[in-house]
Motif scaffolding. Structure first.
Motif, PDB file in Angstrom:
ATOM      1  N   ARG A   7      -6.858   2.861   0.598  1.00  0.00           N
ATOM      2  CA  ARG A   7      -5.162   1.993   0.809  1.00  0.00           C
ATOM      3  C   ARG A   7      -4.870   2.780   1.801  1.00  0.00           C
ATOM      4  O   ARG A   7      -4.141   2.772   2.352  1.00  0.00           O
ATOM      5  CB  ARG A   7      -4.765   2.796  -0.907  1.00  0.00           C
ATOM      6  N   ALA A   8      -4.793   4.167   1.443  1.00  0.00           N
ATOM      7  CA  ALA A   8      -3.649   5.781   2.663  1.00  0.00           C
ATOM      8  C   ALA A   8      -4.101   4.486   3.785  1.00  0.00           C
ATOM      9  O   ALA A   8      -2.430   4.700   4.445  1.00  0.00           O
ATOM     10  CB  ALA A   8      -3.523   6.797   1.938  1.00  0.00           C
ATOM     11  N   LEU A   9      -5.141   4.512   4.352  1.00  0.00           N
ATOM     12  CA  LEU A   9      -5.466   4.244   5.118  1.00  0.00           C
ATOM     13  C   LEU A   9      -4.889   2.719   5.948  1.00  0.00           C
ATOM     14  O   LEU A   9      -4.369   2.735   7.322  1.00  0.00           O
ATOM     15  CB  LEU A   9      -7.018   4.215   5.343  1.00  0.00           C
ATOM     16  N   HIS A  10      -4.957   2.318   5.036  1.00  0.00           N
ATOM     17  CA  HIS A  10      -4.230   0.828   5.383  1.00  0.00           C
ATOM     18  C   HIS A  10      -2.935   0.917   5.604  1.00  0.00           C
ATOM     19  O   HIS A  10      -2.330  -0.296   6.245  1.00  0.00           O
ATOM     20  CB  HIS A  10      -4.271  -0.101   3.821  1.00  0.00           C
ATOM     21  N   PHE A  11      -2.074   1.659   4.842  1.00  0.00           N
ATOM     22  CA  PHE A  11      -0.476   1.483   4.936  1.00  0.00           C
ATOM     23  C   PHE A  11      -0.445   2.214   6.782  1.00  0.00           C
ATOM     24  O   PHE A  11       0.399   2.407   7.378  1.00  0.00           O
ATOM     25  CB  PHE A  11       0.257   2.743   3.944  1.00  0.00           C
TER      26      PHE A  11
END
Lengths: 179, 1114
Positions: free
Chosen positions: A127-131
């Protein structure tokens, strides 16, 4: 937590503070208020001359810092809509200021980094990567181009360019590590 | 700032990151400028809003229901998804870009109402289930011959009286027996005996004879006869004044049980807590015949998993899996349903997951190329599995470390959640052929399995053993061959070359190798998701097991990304109130002979092989075909009464049409009580109809478990609560002042009260003695509310003690009390209410996927099983009850065959096509025909035919073709599409109805068996039923009616007339296969007794048609 991750988290916190400080400074100027001391202090970590820049623009009108003004023709005309859709794609909407305003774009960057930090806190790497990917897209697609069209935003443009580099390197490392 | 280097910038950022400069004070301002986009769905000022559980299909999605208040009363206005639910994943702040997760469980309700969840079309269309003009609202009684379609309205009191004491069909003069005739508990009590004491002792005596048979102490007819005579003598004397014939079905065969077994409670769609409730009722009655519809559902899949793992349901992790071989699992239809599967498709589209879709029909999306269609010839899937396994063995693509662990202790040491019997040795010849080699065989003092590890060793003494070994051992002085279980499997895969396997299943060798490679490279994040397409055919269990062998080789069980069991659920049956236990005793064989071995019966001693009909000792659940065949043939004993709940076996079983013979025959089935919302093809033959509630007005209330596809969360249970009070007629008020409405619940309670059944009435429910505050307390059970409120109380208090459920805030309690009809009964559970309200407000109890695994990726839940078996000794020792031959004990490819093992290839030769019956995501059941909106998307079903086959036969889309199968002829419209394999015709199930409180005689099929065909020809022209007995729509205002039924004439929802759209399409079940070795009853699977859902066919006629084919076909 290994050192590399620790460094990344510190960098992300630094980036969060940077965008928050830029937002605070511009938002205050937009409303004719003085720039809070902590914002200036934060930005000084990145450049000792930041105070000069703030002093230069503190009495400026910032209403025109919009894509609709910056770009002529069709692009300018539809830029507001383009930005609206950009936010919407990621589940957000702009309120109070026009969606194509530099301050709104900076606010969105700030918001995305906050989401990234929350994800890191919860150990949700994907999710961090997504943002992070969205941040990179926002900078590359809109923010740099928009800042580049206003001379007085040049110092800010330099900071964001640097940030894009940091972001790109981190993303490249992250993706290469993926199975 | 000119000249700022990257190095300086990074240094600056790190400094800023570490510095005590805080600029977060502006976060709220940022939040104001750029915020999540959502639409408010707060309750209407004039209405209510609540969370509950869907029942469009069986997966139990979470739903949010909006109810509008009008001058004419309340009306359900809208159904959407519950964002707290793992299947329906929130659409909101964090999840708009990736709809992966549900709202955190403790999100305050007020905030949650700002988010919506996803839901499929069926879920939204549930409104038309509630407001179905064909719904029965009052009790009915037959007023003509069985199946004449004539019914009259009777009062609730008359209904209860007649089903218990018996009644007369006034119009025909037929006498109908009542349940009291076979209520043994009541008879004994009336005669002054303690029923539990008498029946317990009697059962003990029967068990003793049975154990002597097992120990071979009783081995012949004479010895058995003598034991039976002694039994009779003892009990005739003990029960002076009451004949043994009054108690036992047949005193000469006490193993059959008491006369109470002559009542069957058979349910179709069953869900908690309705399922637990009628189980309680049938236990209290004293019958073993609590039967479920599983044979027409997923019994082949269940039975295979049970052989392999000892549990029925294991599927791939939908969140983290990377490669799934999805075999025989219809996309959009398989659990977790159309909505839940959105996650799989979304992940595939984003490149996170690759799905090999093994099916004769294509997936409806390729998800950016990550869903790969692997067309497979129907019925040959096991050959594909064998081919994949062969490649895995040849290339060494298996987890040898995991497989070589021979016992639980060694598994724990190796941090493996489960172990396998891959290393155990199997005896190959002699008397013990098929048995696992154990210590006792070799004269050792222990009875543990033997493995090979530098010699033959006790498996419990080594941490690893040889995977492949062939050897000889001496048993009782004779030398016999032994092999490891894995060696047997490997040899089985090598029984054919890869090319030969490929030829059988139709999948190219290159593809087989690619699948095997992808599986291995991504293990343990890879594995198989298998379902009905594999299991529901005669060799279904062996096929499913062959795929599960792949999972075993990968070592993916109970791991993140791998195969997971069902989510756990709370103790809703006994945590505070013991809702399960009732004091009665039963024994005997169920009418369908599931779960019992023929060799256990006295009949085996008397008659030997073949049995009169098949017995299914290793099936975990029940069998429609054998229940009806059992009733028809009075085998193993005659039946007096059938209570059928929420079912339609005539239409849902393959060739279930044959069951009409039994249903129509009042001698074979003297009393038939139907509990239903409409009079379908099966209930048409009922003597009494009990009107039931739907899932939106009080039906199937309770705490619903989720299937294995529930994403590996620790706890997930959806709470179903009524959206509106029952639409059926009010039938009274219970002694404690609660209203009673006609429904399954109140019918069973009132029958129980009249008969004096244990576990109903005063002091019916015991407090849990383990809880100090509940000890020695008793509670009454006079109405459903007194049951269901305690169900929720049990779950809520268990949830509270487990730290999952909190005390609801005053605001949330206020919300629940305003919005949930159930809140009016809160005084039944005053102490638990504030916790129940917390769960109700969220539509259940759900934990988060992200906290479900440890650092090694192993699920933190208790493993669903300890041992995975690639050879099942019990199966290898089980004999076919008709032939007396042993079954094969491991995964294997078999051609389609009948129950006696006779291959059907020759019989099928005349039929070049295979017809498969895929489930449709839009119409999952035959009951789905009330879906008004869905029917406008897909008005009828079709036969999908491959373009090359169509060209050869000169067929074009829209033509009507007649297909001939071994049992009949079916007229169906053709759609020519390359989404079905050449040589295969696909007819999606769910349509082709002919009775639903009204009748529309089917004209689309004729049957070769004239006797069965005449049953259809003999259908009455119409159902005669008073209009006041039906239709909840009439009570709505004109505007609502028009909104609900935009495309219908007023006559549809105002009068009881058949409307064509409800009866469109065809069902291939009516011309499906039968088994000549079992008297031409519907063909079943060998081990599980699963119904068979495919047939063979040829195209015999074509009629040009001009039908416009809608673009959405299925």
């Amino acid at each position: 937590m290994d050192n590399m991750v620790e460094d990344n988290v510190v960098l992300t916190i630094g980036r969060a503070k940077m965008y928050s400080a830029i937002f605070t400074a511009l938002y205050s100027i937009y409303h004719g208020k003085s720039v809070p001391e902590e914002s200036v202090r934060a930005l000084k970590y990145l450049s000792p001359r930041i105070e000069d820049w703030i002093n230069e623009i503190k009495d400026e009108r910032l209403e025109e810092l919009r894509g609709s003004y910056a770009f002529e023709g069709l692009k300018g005309h539809t830029y507001q809509k383009i930005m609206e859709e950009f936010y919407q794609t990621y589940g957000f909407e702009a309120k109070e200021l026009p969606p194509d305003h530099v301050i709104t774009l900076i606010a969105f960057m700030s918001r995305l980094i906050m989401e990234e930090l929350q994800s890191i806190q919860r150990n949700e790497r994907e999710r961090a990567l997504h943002f992070r990917v969205i941040q990179h897209r926002l900078i590359s697609t809109h923010l740099l181009e928009l800042l580049g069209s206003f001379e007085k935003m040049k110092p800010l443009l330099d900071l964001v360019k640097m940030d894009r580099y940091i972001l790109f390197s981190a993303l490249r490392d992250e993706i290469s590590k993926s199975p | 700032m000119k000249g700022l280097s990257r190095r300086e910038f990074i240094k600056g950022l790190v400094g800023l990151g570490c510095a005590s400069v805080f600029v977060a004070g502006y976060a709220p301002t940022i939040g104001r400028i750029i915020s999540p986009k959502y639409q408010s769905v707060l309750p209407d000022e004039e209405g209510r809003i609540l969370h509950s559980a869907c029942l469009g299909c069986n997966v139990r999605c979470g739903i949010r229901i909006n109810i509008l208040k009008t001058d004419y009363g309340e009306v359900v206005e809208r159904i959407s998804g519950n964002p707290y639910h793992p299947y329906n994943r929130a659409v909101g702040l964090e999840n708009q870009t990736k709809r992966y997760f549900s709202l955190p469980y403790h999100t305050p309700l007020k905030e949650a109402l700002n988010y919506t969840g996803t839901i499929c079309g069926k879920g939204e269309d549930g409104i038309h289930y509630l407001y179905d003009p064909y719904r029965i609202l009052t009790p009915l009684k037959r007023s003509g011959a069985r199946g004449s379609g004539k019914f009259k309205v009777i009062s609730w009191e008359q209904l209860i009286k007649e089903v218990t004491e018996g009644g007369i069909i006034e119009e025909t003069g037929e006498k109908i027996p009542g349940l009291r005739e076979i209520f043994v508990y009541g008879k004994l009590k009336k005669a002054g005996f303690d029923p539990v004491e008498v029946l317990s002792e009697m059962k003990k005596d029967v068990d003793e004879i049975k154990s002597k048979i097992k120990a071979k102490e009783i081995a012949d007819k004479e010895a058995l006869r003598s034991h039976i005579n002694s039994f009779k003598e003892k009990w005739q004397k003990k029960l002076s004044g009451i004949s043994l014939h009054e108690i036992l079905i047949n005193p000469e065969r006490p193993d059959l049980g008491t006369k109470a077994n002559q009542v069957i409670f058979y349910r179709g769609r069953g869900q908690a807590h309705a399922d637990y409730f009628y189980r309680r009722w049938i236990d209290a009655f004293g019958s073993v015949n609590w039967l479920r519809h599983t044979s027409s559902c997923q019994l082949g899949y269940y039975a295979a998993n049970k052989l392999w793992a000892g549990v029925t349901d294991l599927q791939m992790d939908v969140h983290s899996s990377k490669v799934i071989v999805m075999a025989g699992a219809q996309m959009g239809r398989l659990h977790p349903g159309a909505t839940g599967q959105g996650l799989l498709i979304e992940r595939a589209a984003l490149g996170e997951l690759k799905i090999y879709y093994v099916n004769p029909t294509a997936p409806r999306t390729s998800a950016n190329g990550n869903i790969v269609w692997v067309p497979v010839k129907p019925g040959t899937d096991a050959a594909l599995a064998m081919a994949i396994l062969r490649v895995m063995f040849e290339k060494g693509w298996y987890n040898s470390h995991f497989l070589s662990i021979p016992n639980k202790k060694a598994a724990e040491k190796a941090k493996q959640p489960v172990y396998t019997n891959a290393t155990w040795l199997v005896i190959l010849d002699g008397e013990e052929a098929g048995e696992i080699l154990k210590g006792k065989h070799l004269g050792a003092s222990h009875d543990n399995p033997i493995v090979y590890s530098s010699g033959y060793r006790d498996s419990s003494t080594v941490d690893k053993a040889e995977l492949f070994h062939v050897g000889k051992v001496t048993i009782k002085g004779k030398e016999v061959n032994v092999k490891t279980v894995l060696q047997i499997l490997k040899d089985e895969t090598k029984s054919k070359t890869l090319g030969e396997w490929s030829e059988i299943c139709g999948v190219p060798v290159q593809m087989i190798v690619k699948i095997a490679q992808d599986l291995y490279r991504n293990a343990p994040y890879s594995g198989t998701t298998v379902h009905r397409g594999l299991g529901m055919n005669p060799v279904g269990e062996y096929t499913v097991w062959s795929f599960r062998a792949i999972d075993t080789l990968l070592g993916n069980i109970h791991r993140k990304g791998g195969l997971l069991g069902r989510a756990g659920h709370l103790k809703s049956n006994d945590y505070m109130y013991d809702l399960k236990k009732v004091k009665n005793v039963s024994w005997g064989f169920p009418i369908d002979r599931h779960g019992v071995a023929y060799e256990e019966s006295f009949e085996f001693i008397f008659s030997g092989y073949p049995a009169k009909r098949p017995w299914y000792p290793l099936t975990p659940e029940e069998i429609y075909t054998e229940a009806f065949a059992g009733i028809h043939e009075g085998y193993p004993y005659p039946i007096k009464a059938l209570i059928l709940y929420y079912a339609n076996p005539v239409l849902s079983a393959n060739y279930g049409i044959k069951f009409i013979e039994t249903l129509k025959d009042t001698k074979r089935l003297p009393l038939f009580i139907g509990i239903t919302t409409t009079i379908n093809e099966t209930y048409l033959y009922a003597d009494y109809i009990v009107p039931d509630t739907t899932y939106l007005d009080g039906g199937t209330m309770g705490c619903q478990f989720l299937y294995a596809s529930s994403g590996g969360v620790k706890i997930a249970e959806t709470w179903r609560t009524p959206a509106v009070m029952p639409q059926t007629v009010k039938v009274g008020t219970c002694p404690n002042g609660h209203p009673k409405y006609a429904s399954m619940w109140e019918f069973l309670i009132d029958v129980a009260l009249r008969l004096g059944m244990p576990g109903f009435g005063e002091k019916a429910i015991m407090g849990n003695p383990e809880k100090e505050e509940m000890k020695d307390r008793t509670f009454s059970l006079f109405c459903v509310w007194e049951y269901i409120m305690r169900v929720f109380a049990n779950s809520a208090m268990d949830g509270k003690d487990a730290g999952l459920i909190k005390e609801a805030s005053p605001e949330e309690i206020k919300f629940v009390e305003k919005n949930y009809p159930l809140a009016q009964f809160k005084k039944i559970v005053p102490n638990e209410w504030k916790y129940i309200a917390y769960g109700l407000a969220r539509g259940g109890v759900f934990t988060d996927y992200r906290s479900s695994f440890d650092e090694n990726g192993v699920s933190t839940r208790k493993p669903p099983t300890e041992l995975l078996q690639l050879w099942n000794e019990k199966l290898a020792k089980t004999k076919n009850s008709l032939t007396g031959k042993k079954f094969y004990g491991g995964p294997k490819y078999f051609e389609i065959r009948d129950y006696t093992g006779r291959g059907l290839k020759k019989e099928f030769e005349a039929y070049p096509f295979t017809v498969v019956f895929p489930g449709s995501p839009l119409f999952t059941k035959h009951r789905s025909m009330f879906y008004y909106w869905m029917k406008q998307i897909m008005p009828e079903n079709f036969a999908l035919i491959h373009p090359e086959d169509a060209k050869e036969a000169g067929i074009k889309s829209g033509d009507t073709v007649t297909i001939e199968t071994p049992t009949g002829y079916l007229d169906v419209k053709a759609v020519i599409e390359p989404s079905v394999m050449k040589g295969v015709i696909a007819i999606p199930v769910g349509m082709g109805r002919w009775a639903d409180t009204v009748i529309m005689k089917p004209k689309y099929f004729t049957l070769k068996d004239e006797k069965v065909n005449s049953l259809i020809e003999g259908l009455p022209p119409k159902i005669e039923i008073p209009e006041e007995a039906v239709n909840p729509v009439k009570a709505l205002d004109e505007l609502r009616k028009k909104i609900l039924f935009t495309k219908s004439k007023k006559s549809y929802y105002e009068h009881l007339i058949p409307d064509n759209w409800r009866f469109s399409g065809v069902t291939p079940n009516v011309v499906s296969l039968v088994d000549s070795s079992t008297g031409n009853w519907p063909l079943l699977s060998w081990i599980g007794g699963a119904q068979n859902y495919f047939t063979v066919a040829k195209i015999v006629k074509r009629r040009e048609g001009k039908t416009e084919v809608p673009w959405i076909i299925w």
